[in-house]
Write a protein that holds these residues in place. Sequence first.
Motif, short mmCIF file in Angstrom:
data_model
loop_
_atom_site.label_atom_id
_atom_site.label_comp_id
_atom_site.label_asym_id
_atom_site.label_seq_id
_atom_site.Cartn_x
_atom_site.Cartn_y
_atom_site.Cartn_z
N THR A 139 0.27 -1.19 -0.48
CA THR A 139 0.14 0.33 -0.06
C THR A 139 0.90 0.99 -0.04
OG1 THR A 139 -1.83 -1.02 1.17
CG2 THR A 139 -1.75 1.14 0.99
N PRO A 140 0.64 2.00 -0.79
CA PRO A 140 2.17 3.25 -1.02
C PRO A 140 1.94 4.06 0.01
CG PRO A 140 1.18 2.45 -3.61
CD PRO A 140 0.09 1.66 -2.25
N THR A 141 2.39 4.99 0.55
CA THR A 141 2.25 5.72 1.15
C THR A 141 2.55 7.22 0.21
OG1 THR A 141 4.25 5.40 2.40
CG2 THR A 141 2.27 4.47 3.14
N ALA A 142 2.33 8.78 1.04
CA ALA A 142 2.29 9.54 0.39
C ALA A 142 2.95 10.60 1.95
CB ALA A 142 0.86 10.46 -0.20
N ASN A 143 3.96 11.28 1.06
CA ASN A 143 4.98 12.05 1.63
C ASN A 143 3.93 13.14 2.58
OD1 ASN A 143 6.92 13.77 2.83
ND2 ASN A 143 8.34 13.82 0.91
N ILE A 144 3.84 13.08 3.65
CA ILE A 144 3.11 14.18 4.66
C ILE A 144 3.09 14.96 4.57
CG2 ILE A 144 2.61 11.69 5.88
CD1 ILE A 144 4.59 12.98 8.01
N SER A 145 4.20 15.22 4.16
CA SER A 145 5.24 16.48 4.58
C SER A 145 3.93 17.90 3.05
CB SER A 145 6.31 17.16 4.16
OG SER A 145 6.94 16.92 3.39
N GLU A 146 3.79 17.21 1.92
CA GLU A 146 3.36 17.33 0.98
C GLU A 146 1.74 17.20 0.72
OE1 GLU A 146 6.92 17.49 -2.44
OE2 GLU A 146 6.24 15.51 -1.39
N THR A 147 1.18 18.24 0.29
CA THR A 147 0.16 17.99 -0.41
C THR A 147 -0.29 17.28 -1.85
OG1 THR A 147 -1.04 19.54 1.55
CG2 THR A 147 -2.51 18.89 -0.40
N GLU A 148 -1.48 15.95 -1.57
CA GLU A 148 -2.00 15.38 -2.50
C GLU A 148 -2.04 16.00 -3.13
OE1 GLU A 148 -2.63 10.68 -3.88
OE2 GLU A 148 -2.61 11.16 -2.02
N ASP A 149 -2.29 15.56 -4.77
CA ASP A 149 -3.63 16.15 -5.79
C ASP A 149 -4.36 15.45 -5.44
OD1 ASP A 149 -2.16 18.81 -6.29
OD2 ASP A 149 -1.90 18.23 -7.98
N THR A 150 -5.95 15.79 -5.97
CA THR A 150 -6.98 15.04 -6.16
C THR A 150 -8.34 15.33 -7.19
OG1 THR A 150 -8.68 16.07 -5.19
CG2 THR A 150 -7.56 15.15 -3.44
N PHE A 151 -7.77 16.22 -8.14
CA PHE A 151 -8.00 16.46 -9.46
C PHE A 151 -6.85 16.96 -9.92
CE2 PHE A 151 -11.79 16.08 -7.24
CZ PHE A 151 -12.62 15.12 -8.17
N PHE A 152 -6.56 17.01 -11.56
CA PHE A 152 -5.75 17.18 -12.18
C PHE A 152 -6.33 17.24 -13.95
CE2 PHE A 152 -1.97 16.81 -14.62
CZ PHE A 152 -1.49 18.01 -14.90
N ALA A 153 -5.78 18.85 -14.59
CA ALA A 153 -6.94 18.69 -15.91
C ALA A 153 -8.66 18.16 -16.08
CB ALA A 153 -6.04 17.64 -17.25
N GLY A 154 -9.04 18.10 -14.85
CA GLY A 154 -10.62 18.55 -14.97
C GLY A 154 -11.13 16.88 -14.28
N ARG A 155 -9.92 15.73 -14.02
CA ARG A 155 -10.23 14.63 -14.07
C ARG A 155 -10.11 14.01 -12.45
NH1 ARG A 155 -7.14 11.48 -19.42
NH2 ARG A 155 -8.77 13.46 -21.12
N GLU A 156 -10.24 13.24 -11.99
CA GLU A 156 -10.53 12.65 -10.09
C GLU A 156 -9.42 11.74 -9.85
OE1 GLU A 156 -12.37 11.18 -6.48
OE2 GLU A 156 -13.80 11.08 -8.49
N LEU A 157 -7.76 12.07 -9.44
CA LEU A 157 -7.22 10.69 -9.36
C LEU A 157 -7.76 10.30 -8.24
CD1 LEU A 157 -3.96 14.67 -9.60
CD2 LEU A 157 -5.80 12.55 -11.95
N THR A 158 -6.87 8.88 -8.40
CA THR A 158 -6.85 7.85 -7.71
C THR A 158 -5.81 8.62 -6.04
OG1 THR A 158 -7.23 6.57 -8.85
CG2 THR A 158 -6.70 5.07 -6.90
N SER A 159 -6.45 8.46 -5.05
CA SER A 159 -5.50 8.48 -3.95
C SER A 159 -4.39 7.44 -3.82
CB SER A 159 -5.77 8.93 -2.78
OG SER A 159 -6.30 7.25 -2.40
N ILE A 160 -3.41 8.21 -3.73
CA ILE A 160 -1.70 7.50 -3.45
C ILE A 160 -2.19 5.94 -2.34
CG2 ILE A 160 0.29 6.94 -2.20
CD1 ILE A 160 0.60 10.20 -3.58
N LYS A 161 -3.27 6.30 -1.08
CA LYS A 161 -2.84 5.01 -0.42
C LYS A 161 -3.68 4.02 -1.33
CE LYS A 161 -6.99 7.17 2.39
NZ LYS A 161 -7.33 8.05 3.10
N GLU A 162 -5.03 4.27 -2.04
CA GLU A 162 -5.84 3.55 -2.48
C GLU A 162 -5.06 2.73 -3.87
OE1 GLU A 162 -9.33 6.51 -2.95
OE2 GLU A 162 -9.78 5.69 -1.67
N GLN A 163 -4.05 3.28 -4.48
CA GLN A 163 -3.16 2.60 -5.51
C GLN A 163 -2.83 1.75 -5.28
OE1 GLN A 163 -0.49 5.47 -6.71
NE2 GLN A 163 -2.18 7.45 -7.20
#
Length: 222
Positions: A28-52
């Motif tokens: 289960t991947p983990t994002a860098n907790i000191s950075e804010t993960e994007d949830t949308f990009f170019a009008g599309r919803e992104l899969t969160s890193i913890k769900e990848q």
Amino acid sequence: MVLHGRMNFFIFLLVLLLVSGCVEPQQTPTANISETEDTFFAGRELTSIKEQRNNAIKGTQFINEATYTLQVTGMVNKSLNLTYEELLALPVADRFVRMDCVEGWGFDARWTGVTLSSIFNDSGLQPGAKNVIFYCADGYSTSLELDYLRGNDIMLAYRLNNVTLPSDRGFPLQLVAEGRYGYKWAKWITHIEVTDQSYEGFWESRGYSNLAILEKRGFLPF
């Protein structure tokens, strides 16, 4: 006859598991907790890193940013040893790309990095070069056609959903092999070799297609 048929079916499933990425430990991947993960990009919803979902043949590799270099060798005019900082200084590519695994799952993400074309602009390419081999810190390897890499501006990503690529996702570099199955998306890349020869990597030498082109029907690339 019914029992015999069921046994054949279970044997088929066992063989399928043995040749697929399913037998590898999923992380289960983990994002860098000191950075804010994007949830949308170019009008599309992104899969969160913890769900990848994420597969690796030997588990997460931890690479020291300060001592890391990317080797570029083979049929190039000039061999390169690029530090992480030098990679960050190259022209930036930033796009939405979906990753699809042969196991039937996938995810949508924003990838930021450097195109292989930018790297080859610095190294130069010798006449007759056809394929590029990617070697990874865990012993994994795969290859892709040079024309595909250059024609599609394929990148090596160092950011995922606008955060620094986590170690369990391949820090410092993951290949974003758009339009190809996930086993071509090499992680923890340490060495790129340009060649005029064909090459079968870890899964390809075990029966997977060397092209790995995504198909609309089914997902097994045999």
